[in-house]
Structure formats: structure tokens, C-alpha cells
Write a protein that holds these residues in place. Structure first.
Motif, PDB file in Angstrom:
ATOM      1  N   ARG A 256      33.319  -4.525 -42.594  1.00  0.00           N
ATOM      2  CA  ARG A 256      32.041  -5.148 -42.207  1.00  0.00           C
ATOM      3  C   ARG A 256      31.498  -4.534 -40.932  1.00  0.00           C
ATOM      4  N   GLU A 257      32.385  -4.346 -39.965  1.00  0.00           N
ATOM      5  CA  GLU A 257      31.941  -3.768 -38.687  1.00  0.00           C
ATOM      6  C   GLU A 257      31.375  -2.366 -38.869  1.00  0.00           C
ATOM      7  N   ALA A 258      31.869  -1.666 -39.892  1.00  0.00           N
ATOM      8  CA  ALA A 258      31.362  -0.311 -40.157  1.00  0.00           C
ATOM      9  C   ALA A 258      29.978  -0.347 -40.808  1.00  0.00           C
ATOM     10  N   GLY A 259      29.565  -1.539 -41.246  1.00  0.00           N
ATOM     11  CA  GLY A 259      28.206  -1.671 -41.768  1.00  0.00           C
ATOM     12  C   GLY A 259      28.092  -1.952 -43.257  1.00  0.00           C
ATOM     13  N   ALA A 260      29.212  -2.109 -43.936  1.00  0.00           N
ATOM     14  CA  ALA A 260      29.144  -2.424 -45.369  1.00  0.00           C
ATOM     15  C   ALA A 260      28.823  -3.906 -45.566  1.00  0.00           C
ATOM     16  N   THR A 261      28.148  -4.210 -46.670  1.00  0.00           N
ATOM     17  CA  THR A 261      27.929  -5.609 -47.040  1.00  0.00           C
ATOM     18  C   THR A 261      29.095  -6.034 -47.923  1.00  0.00           C
ATOM     19  N   VAL A 262      29.777  -7.096 -47.514  1.00  0.00           N
ATOM     20  CA  VAL A 262      30.921  -7.573 -48.299  1.00  0.00           C
ATOM     21  C   VAL A 262      30.569  -8.937 -48.883  1.00  0.00           C
ATOM     22  N   LEU A 263      30.550  -9.005 -50.197  1.00  0.00           N
ATOM     23  CA  LEU A 263      30.191 -10.247 -50.871  1.00  0.00           C
ATOM     24  C   LEU A 263      31.429 -10.778 -51.599  1.00  0.00           C
ATOM     25  N   CYS A 264      31.943 -11.924 -51.101  1.00  0.00           N
ATOM     26  CA  CYS A 264      33.131 -12.518 -51.723  1.00  0.00           C
ATOM     27  C   CYS A 264      32.732 -13.558 -52.771  1.00  0.00           C
ATOM     28  N   GLU A 265      33.739 -14.166 -53.380  1.00  0.00           N
ATOM     29  CA  GLU A 265      33.533 -15.178 -54.428  1.00  0.00           C
ATOM     30  C   GLU A 265      32.587 -14.687 -55.514  1.00  0.00           C
ATOM     31  N   THR A 266      32.689 -13.391 -55.809  1.00  0.00           N
ATOM     32  CA  THR A 266      31.815 -12.786 -56.814  1.00  0.00           C
ATOM     33  C   THR A 266      32.663 -11.939 -57.759  1.00  0.00           C
ATOM     34  N   THR A 267      32.749 -12.380 -58.996  1.00  0.00           N
ATOM     35  CA  THR A 267      33.506 -11.616 -59.983  1.00  0.00           C
ATOM     36  C   THR A 267      32.561 -10.682 -60.720  1.00  0.00           C
ATOM     37  N   VAL A 268      32.896  -9.408 -60.749  1.00  0.00           N
ATOM     38  CA  VAL A 268      32.107  -8.464 -61.537  1.00  0.00           C
ATOM     39  C   VAL A 268      32.545  -8.617 -62.990  1.00  0.00           C
ATOM     40  N   THR A 269      31.572  -8.868 -63.861  1.00  0.00           N
ATOM     41  CA  THR A 269      31.916  -9.138 -65.259  1.00  0.00           C
ATOM     42  C   THR A 269      31.814  -7.901 -66.134  1.00  0.00           C
ATOM     43  N   GLU A 270      30.901  -6.974 -65.785  1.00  0.00           N
ATOM     44  CA  GLU A 270      30.861  -5.718 -66.545  1.00  0.00           C
ATOM     45  C   GLU A 270      30.131  -4.635 -65.782  1.00  0.00           C
ATOM     46  N   LEU A 271      30.343  -3.406 -66.225  1.00  0.00           N
ATOM     47  CA  LEU A 271      29.619  -2.275 -65.651  1.00  0.00           C
ATOM     48  C   LEU A 271      28.306  -2.130 -66.413  1.00  0.00           C
ATOM     49  N   LEU A 272      27.227  -1.837 -65.683  1.00  0.00           N
ATOM     50  CA  LEU A 272      25.939  -1.583 -66.336  1.00  0.00           C
ATOM     51  C   LEU A 272      25.894  -0.102 -66.690  1.00  0.00           C
ATOM     52  N   GLN A 273      25.581   0.174 -67.946  1.00  0.00           N
ATOM     53  CA  GLN A 273      25.488   1.572 -68.382  1.00  0.00           C
ATOM     54  C   GLN A 273      24.119   1.827 -68.997  1.00  0.00           C
ATOM     55  N   ASP A 274      23.549   3.002 -68.742  1.00  0.00           N
ATOM     56  CA  ASP A 274      22.262   3.314 -69.368  1.00  0.00           C
ATOM     57  C   ASP A 274      22.518   3.840 -70.786  1.00  0.00           C
TER      58      ASP A 274
END
Lengths: 98, 435
Positions: free
Chosen positions: B119-137
Motif C-alpha cells: 500500500r505504501e508503494a502506491g498500490a490499491t489493495v482491495l480485500c474481501e473480494t473474491t475474483v470469480t473469473e478472468l475476463l477474456q475477449d
């Protein structure tokens, strides 16, 4: 050596913290008349003893004590015996130490 | 849909994900890290040993504020049968150095600290979030992720899959297969709390000195597996792991094995009177070099346990995760700095850099070990430990039997159990796989 009485696993799970997502089980067992050998092996292989045999001889899963390791997915998902996903964000086991 | 677009999305906040997110954020990329736990670390399970060198490359001054437990000064390897252990112990005062080489850590606490650095390096960290799938074109290119939050589609130029050993998203998107039962181990662990003084006394430690015990033999009941005991400041991490295929085949229970290990006469006195505060389980990739899936593709890379990067022989995993996360991030930053697209061809730079690192070199060295250990588990984890323990006992017990006779009996017990050709081929196979 015979496996230890089930009481012990439940004692172990009692140490852990969980946020249970009521009504939204993240693992589901496909309805069956006779369990496959893979599904049957989960009665022993699941480290949280989430899988149990019902009176009718069906393998059932209760995910409240699940520690989200993925063992049942590795054994049972490909064959379609179970549907497996992680709990919704924030839910499930909350490790203090890990 | 979240309108904001990111340079990179990192899925997961373990060692690999944190290393990748930190490296990219430090170099000015717009990074979103997604974690399903309540906080970064709350779903992460490891023994755990931290290897300083790989963390130093990311956070040189980590010793100033990282939650470290003890630095390791002693390593004990045990071969055990039901009532004994035969050990090789290595302890050196050289490990009491200014910048120690290895530490025990408690992952949930360590990862929380690591995430703060991200976080201190500047990334946004979003917790309590499950990724359900990858988006593909329509061309199968990965363009982002879908999460379980409302309107949870998020787009990015590249997705770093640091989702851990199960690799659910990669499988779901057809980028890789599922881990196989004979290529993965299930480990269970308990945290045993004792006073600091008790731990110091029982393990012959002082100050922040720590120790590791690794035990193989009859405790895994003929399965491919190993028990471990790590000393932390005020608790002991104790666990045991075996191949999932072996659990499936034998019907042994993981908790039954753990209880057996705890009851072993060499182990029980070490944890006597402890208070257990947690029970956890985790899968460990054991397939080695031959089980590594595709490492990158159109718009994605995979790092750490998700890429099955684990050195089972040396029990190294988290350092391979950190290193692969960092190298993947460096490759992405380089591609970005040239304003090039995140194509499979450009991202193959990650694979090239990883091949040149110790990560792939070490895994290649031991590429034949998994097959050896997994297919002859009865010999290596039951027969030999029993023979060895018996031989040791005969050697030290003084009972009036002439020594020559003892030696003959010892040798004949090995030949009887494994035959000359069996002994010879076991030795040859180990030598060849070790090379």
C-alpha cells in the motif's frame, strides 16, 4: 492404527474463527444414489471432516468448518462429483496465524 | 463495472502477489491487488520459514519492522520409526549473524505487514473480494477480472495470477489443468503455545534463536510425507503433510496422522502442556519441474504456488513465490516502459528471466525426484526407516552379542527386506534423481 474419533476434529475446528455465509455453500455435492469411490474417499481425506455419510448412504457436505484447502476439489471436481469455489469475499475461515 | 482502468491487476495477496504488486507499484504502475480474505494474510497458510535473501531483494531493510519470530540456528532431520528417531543435527553459531539467513514467521501476521508495504508503494489493495473469473475477449486474450462485488468487472492491461496453489481462475479460463492428486500434498498444522522460557529450554535456544525439525518415516504410515516442527517466539508450528493421492488410496485421515505425530515419544515431550490456538490445512505443489503449467499468455502471467513453483526436496516455496512475483513484475514494467502491448510474445520475457534464475534451475535439478519419491513410498517412508532404526538400536545396545554377528544380522535385515538388486536400484535411482 485406526483413525481417531471424530470428536477430535471438531475440537480442532473449535480453535478457528469463521464467518459463515449462511445459505450460500461454496461446495456442493452432485446428487447421487451411490457415492463414487472418489466422493467416498472424502469422508476420510477432508481435513475438516466436512463430508459425512447420510442414513441413506449419500455423501453430504457441510461447509461451515471448511478450512479452504482444496483437497476435495483436487479429488472430486474434474469428475463432476462436486462443484467447488472459494467462499464470497470476506467469508469463510479467518486465520489468526496461518 | 468499475470504470477505472489499471495497468495491472494482481489476484491474491500471498508472497507472490505481494512481491509483484510491490515491484510494479514502486515503479509507478497503476496496480490493483484483489484479496478474498478479511485482510491480506487471513487466508494464507505456511509452516513457515522466511528466506531473507529473496525478501531483501524487495525490501532491503525489512528487519527493522517486519514481524519476524526467530532466526534459525539449528536444523534437525529425523528418520523415525514408532518409538525412536535417528537424527542428523546441524547447528552453527555462524547463523547468529548480523543479518540472519532464515527466520520462522507467522504468515497471517507477516503478510499483513507485507501488504502495508504494498500500500505504501502506491498500490490499491482491495480485500474481501473474491475474483470469480478472468475476463477474456473474443480472441481469448485476458482483459481483466470479474469479482463477486456488485458490478464487479475490472479491466487492466495485464493480470498477474497469484491466486495460490489451487489455481482456480487459471483452470476456469482453460489456461491450465487442475492440480492432480499425485502431484500435490495436503498438510495439516496446529499452533501450540508455550512460554518463551519453556521453548528455549526444550529446544536448547536463547534470545531469538530458533530451530527446525523435519521428520520422515513411519509417521506417514507408508505414504509419501513429512512432519515438521518450527519454533516461533512463544509457540510451535507443528504439522504433517502427505500426497493427496496417498490419502485417497489409504483412507488415512490427515488429523489422525497429526495426532500420531504428536504422540510420537520423541515429539510428545516437546509440546507437553501447550495450548493449541489454531488448526489449519493447506495444499503444497509437489510435482516439481514437470508439473509447471504454462507461465504466461495473452494478457496474463502466473506466479508462485499458482504456477506450482515449489522445491519439495528443500522445502522451499515462499521464496520461489516472491522471486517469481518480482521477476514477473520486472518483465511487465520493462514491457510497459517500451509502450509495448502485454502479448504472450512480450510477456515470455518473464519466462526467460525465470529460466535464468535459481527458481527454474533448482526445479530442473530435481525434476526426477517427485516420480521417485511418489512411486516407491512404502520403501522410502516405511521399510527403510524401520530397518534403519533397528540397525541403530542394535549398534548402540550392549547385550553380549559379538559385534561381527550384529553387523551380519544388520546387513541381512536390509537384504531380506529389499534384496540386493532392490537396494542397488534404490541407491542408483536416488543418485540419478539427485544429480
Amino acid at each position: 492404527m485406526p483413525s481417531e474419533p471424530s470428536r477430535r476434529v471438531e475440537d480442532k475446528l473449535f480453535y478457528n474463527r469463521y464467518l459463515v455465509d449462511s445459505g450460500r455453500a461454496h461446495i456442493k455435492v452432485r446428487p447421487h444414489t451411490t457415492p463414487s469411490s472418489r466422493l467416498f474417499s472424502m469422508l476420510k481425506a477432508c481435513p475438516a471432516r466436512c463430508y459425512e455419510l447420510s442414513d441413506k448412504g449419500h455423501v453430504e457436505v457441510t461447509v461451515d468448518g471448511c478450512i479452504e484447502c482444496g483437497t476435495c476439489r483436487v479429488i472430486c471436481e474434474e469428475s463432476g462429483d462436486i462443484e467447488w469455489s472459494y467462499p464470497r469475499g470476506g467469508y469463510g475461515v479467518l486465520f489468526k496465524f496461518g | 463495472m468499475i470504470e477505472e482502468r489499471f495497468d495491472a491487476i494482481v489476484v491474491g495477496a500471498g508472497m507472490g502477489g505481494n512481491a509483484a504488486a510491490l515491484t510494479m507499484a514502486e515503479r509507478g504502475l497503476k496496480v490493483l491487488q484483489l484479496e478474498r480474505g478479511e485482510y491480506s494474510g487471513s487466508k494464507n497458510v505456511q509452516g513457515a520459514i522466511l528466506y531473507a535473501d529473496m525478501l531483501e531483494k524487495l525490501i532491503p531493510n525489512f528487519r527493522e519492522d517486519a514481524p519476524l519470530e526467530r532466526h534459525l540456528v539449528e536444523q534437525r532431520f529425523w528418520i523415525v520409526d514408532e518409538r525412536s528417531h535417528t537424527g542428523i543435527h546441524y547447528r552453527s553459531d555462524d547463523f547468529n549473524e548480523e543479518k540472519p539467513n532464515r527466520y520462522t514467521i507467522i504468515r497471517a501476521q507477516f503478510d499483513k505487514w507485507f501488504s502495508q508495504k504494498v500500500r505504501e508503494a502506491g498500490a490499491t489493495v482491495l480485500c474481501e473480494t473474491t475474483v470469480t473469473e478472468l475476463l477474456q475477449d473474443s480472441h481469448g486474450r485476458v482483459v481483466g477480472v470479474r469479482t463477486d462485488r456488485d458490478g464487479g468487472e475490472i479491466h487492466a492491461d495485464v493480470v498477474v495470477l497469484a491466486e495460490g496453489v489451487n489455481g482456480v481462475l487459471g483452470t476456469g479460463a482453460g489456461l491450465r489443468g487442475r492440480p492432480k492428486p499425485d502431484k500435490i500434498a495436503l498438510a495439516v498444522k496446529e499452533m501450540h503455545f508455550l512460554s518463551r522460557e519453556t521453548i528455549d529450554a526444550r529446544f536448547n535456544l536463547k534470545g531469538d534463536e530458533g530451530l527446525v525439525i523435519e521428520a520422515a518415516g513411519t509417521i506417514s504410515r507408508g505414504m509419501t510425507g513429512m512432519g515438521f516442527i518450527y519454533s516461533n517466539k512463544e509457540c510451535i508450528s507443528l504439522g504433517i503433510g502427505c500426497l493427496v493421492a496417498d490419502f485417497q488410496r489409504t483412507g488415512e485421515t490427515p488429523y489422525g496422522l497429526l495426532e500420531g505425530f504428536k504422540r510420537h515419544p520423541s515429539v510428545a515431550p516437546l509440546i507437553e502442556g501447550s495450548e493449541v490456538k489454531e488448526y489449519s490445512a493447506h495444499l503444497i505443489p509437489e510435482g516439481g519441474y514437470r508439473a509447471i503449467p504454462q507461465l504466461c499468455g495473452e494478457g496474463w502471467v502466473v506466479v508462485g504456488d499458482a504456477a506450482q513453483l515449489n522445491n519439495a526436496i528443500h522445502r522451499e516455496g515462499s521464496n520461489l513465490a516472491m522471486t517469481s512475483g518480482r521477476i514477473a513484475a520486472e518483465a511487465i514494467c520493462l514491457i510497459k516502459s517500451r509502450n509495448d502491448p502485454m502479448t504472450a510474445k512480450n510477456l515470455s520475457l518473464y519466462k526467460k528471466l525465470l529460466n535464468d534464475s535459481f527458481v527454474i534451475k533448482d526445479l530442473k535439478k530435481y525434476k526426477d525426484m517427485p516420480a521417485l519419491m511418489h512411486t516407491h513410498s512404502q520403501n522410502f517412508f516405511l521399510t527403510y526407516p524401520q530397518l534403519f532404526s533397528k540397525a541403530m538400536q542394535d549398534y548402540v545396545r550392549v547385550d553380549g552379542t559379538p559385534k561381527l554377528e550384529k553387523e551380519k544380522l544388520m546387513l541381512s535385515s536390509f537384504v531380506k527386506a529389499r534384496s540386493w538388486s532392490g537396494l542397488l536400484s534404490d541407491a542408483l535411482r536416488i543418485a540419478r534423481a539427485w544429480r
